[in-house]
Design an enzyme around this catalytic site. Structure first.
Site, PDB file in Angstrom:
ATOM      1  N   MET A  22       0.740  -1.234  -0.356  1.00  0.00           N
ATOM      2  CA  MET A  22      -0.014  -0.223   0.131  1.00  0.00           C
ATOM      3  C   MET A  22       1.182   1.450  -0.029  1.00  0.00           C
ATOM      4  SD  MET A  22      -3.189  -0.809  -0.548  1.00  0.00           S
ATOM      5  CE  MET A  22      -3.900   0.789   0.745  1.00  0.00           C
ATOM      6  N   HIS A  53       2.003 -15.798   2.914  1.00  0.00           N
ATOM      7  CA  HIS A  53       2.654 -14.495   3.901  1.00  0.00           C
ATOM      8  C   HIS A  53       3.062 -15.745   4.996  1.00  0.00           C
ATOM      9  CE1 HIS A  53       4.430 -10.628   6.007  1.00  0.00           C
ATOM     10  NE2 HIS A  53       4.904 -11.471   6.780  1.00  0.00           N
ATOM     11  N   ASN A 102       5.972 -15.654   1.129  1.00  0.00           N
ATOM     12  CA  ASN A 102       6.332 -14.283   0.684  1.00  0.00           C
ATOM     13  C   ASN A 102       6.468 -14.140   3.089  1.00  0.00           C
ATOM     14  OD1 ASN A 102       4.275 -11.464   1.600  1.00  0.00           O
ATOM     15  ND2 ASN A 102       6.156 -11.744   1.279  1.00  0.00           N
ATOM     16  N   GLY A 103       7.560 -13.187   3.345  1.00  0.00           N
ATOM     17  CA  GLY A 103       7.472 -12.616   4.571  1.00  0.00           C
ATOM     18  C   GLY A 103       8.909 -13.013   5.215  1.00  0.00           C
ATOM     19  N   GLY A 104       9.507 -11.440   5.408  1.00  0.00           N
ATOM     20  CA  GLY A 104      10.907 -12.161   5.905  1.00  0.00           C
ATOM     21  C   GLY A 104      12.088 -12.356   5.117  1.00  0.00           C
ATOM     22  N   CYS A 141      -4.050  -8.503   4.494  1.00  0.00           N
ATOM     23  CA  CYS A 141      -3.599  -6.989   5.308  1.00  0.00           C
ATOM     24  C   CYS A 141      -4.315  -7.073   6.615  1.00  0.00           C
ATOM     25  CB  CYS A 141      -3.758  -6.005   3.986  1.00  0.00           C
ATOM     26  SG  CYS A 141      -4.057  -4.919   5.341  1.00  0.00           S
ATOM     27  N   GLY A 193       8.934  -8.607  -0.065  1.00  0.00           N
ATOM     28  CA  GLY A 193       8.800  -7.352   0.051  1.00  0.00           C
ATOM     29  C   GLY A 193       9.030  -5.965   0.549  1.00  0.00           C
ATOM     30  N   ARG A 194       9.265  -5.077   1.527  1.00  0.00           N
ATOM     31  CA  ARG A 194      10.039  -4.473   2.028  1.00  0.00           C
ATOM     32  C   ARG A 194      11.159  -3.899   1.069  1.00  0.00           C
ATOM     33  NH1 ARG A 194       5.468  -4.389   3.533  1.00  0.00           N
ATOM     34  NH2 ARG A 194       4.660  -2.794   4.774  1.00  0.00           N
TER      35      ARG A 194
END
Length: 339
Positions: free
Chosen positions: A25, A177, A217-219, A106, A239-240
């Protein structure tokens, strides 16, 4: 096609899912995706989550339009009304997204109040109804992105029950995730770090659901970790890490897709983004809507701090033009050649 970088039109969606950049987002808008596509020709990119209500009742073009150069792109929808989701999918059909993804992961309060996102993991039958309605509205693949569970759920039993409902509804793939979402007591930011990661649980799910594609996904914050996960999964989603350090995407095509073409360089990407920004400005846009996604491009290089400052502060000034990108590049280039 507007870029001089060659983007193949032949990669299959199954191949592209091997490595994807997560929907985020306020981050993965069309300008961000254009940048990421310059860095990787093959990875699957995602839109920000768009609510079905925003599409059905709002400005369809503003929410759904994108540059064909960004393909393959998945549209992520948020919602829990099967009829409304189906209508949103039909409105999205002419835009040609590679797949349509439903957000069931989310954890934000705003999303919960709208009865979509991670709270829907408690209602697998409703999510299955949504998936069926979406599939009836399009020939494009319909996928789901979820968590391994929420709150006090038993992640073994509840995740299997949720996944089985998705399979029965005809889902084409799952993105999982590998954390629970705690809807009570943790903020969305805390939900990205505090619940422990459980990769083995996602590995077991993938083994159980084969041949359905399941991505993790995730970390996952390095390409080394992504490669390790690919031994267990059909694909990996970052992601980030990809957003804050975008140049790592320049290694993705060679490492995960066997692409033998030279990886894009910072200089090439900055030149392409300058051309892109010039077109955006000519249409009445503002430079900082583009440069805010570029701040991490020079991470680790001498001059990176000045590079970031120029792209954040100078680009926000009224009347800022593409010369700002040239100045940012100049802050890095002399030090690179000297070093």
């Amino acid at each position: 096609m507007t870029s001089s970088i060659d983007i193949p039109a032949t990669i299959s969606l199954d191949q592209a899912r091997r490595f994807s950049v997560a929907p985020m987002m306020d981050w993965t808008d069309r300008h961000c995706r254009y940048l990421h596509r310059l860095l990787t020709r093959n990875a699957l990119l995602f839109t920000e989550m768009v609510t079905s209500a925003a599409i059905v009742h709002g400005d369809v073009e503003r929410h759904l339009a994108f540059d064909a150069f960004e393909q393959p792109v998945a549209l992520q929808l948020g919602g829990s009304d099967p009829a409304e989701l189906a209508k949103a999918v039909r409105l999205a059909e002419p835009y040609g997204y590679a797949e349509i993804n439903l957000n069931v992961g989310c954890p934000s309060d705003r999303v919960q109040s709208g009865r979509f996102g991670a709270c829907l993991m408690a209602e697998p039958d409703l999510v299955a109804e949504c998936v069926r309605a979406m599939r009836d509205a399009t020939d494009r693949p319909v996928t789901v992105k979820c968590r391994i569970g929420i709150d006090d759920q038993d992640t073994e039993e509840s995740l299997d029950r949720f996944a089985d409902a998705m399979v029965a509804a005809g889902v084409d793939a799952l993105y999982v995730h590998a954390r629970k979402a705690w809807l009570k007591g943790l903020s969305p930011k805390e939900n990205r770090t505090i619940p422990p990661l459980d990769y083995p649980r996602v590995h077991r799910l993938r083994a159980r659901l084969t041949p359905l594609p399941v991505m993790i996904n995730g970390g996952i914050d390095t390409l080394e970790l992504a490669e390790a996960e690919m031994a267990h999964m059909d694909g990996v989603m970052l992601g980030r890490a990809a957003y804050h350090n975008p140049m790592l995407l320049a290694e993705v095509d060679t490492r995960f897709f066997g692409d033998t073409r030279p990886a894009p360089t910072l200089e090439t990407v900055m030149g392409e983004m300058s051309d892109y920004a010039e077109r955006h400005l000519a249409e009445g846009g503002r430079l900082n809507t583009i440069t805010r996604h570029m701040l991490g491009l020079a991470n680790g290089l001498p001059g990176a701090r000045q590079f970031r400052q120029i792209l954040s502060v100078d680009a926000a000034r009224r009347g800022a033009g593409v010369e700002v990108l040239d100045r940012a590049m100049a802050a890095v280039r002399p030090l690179r050649s000297a070093g």
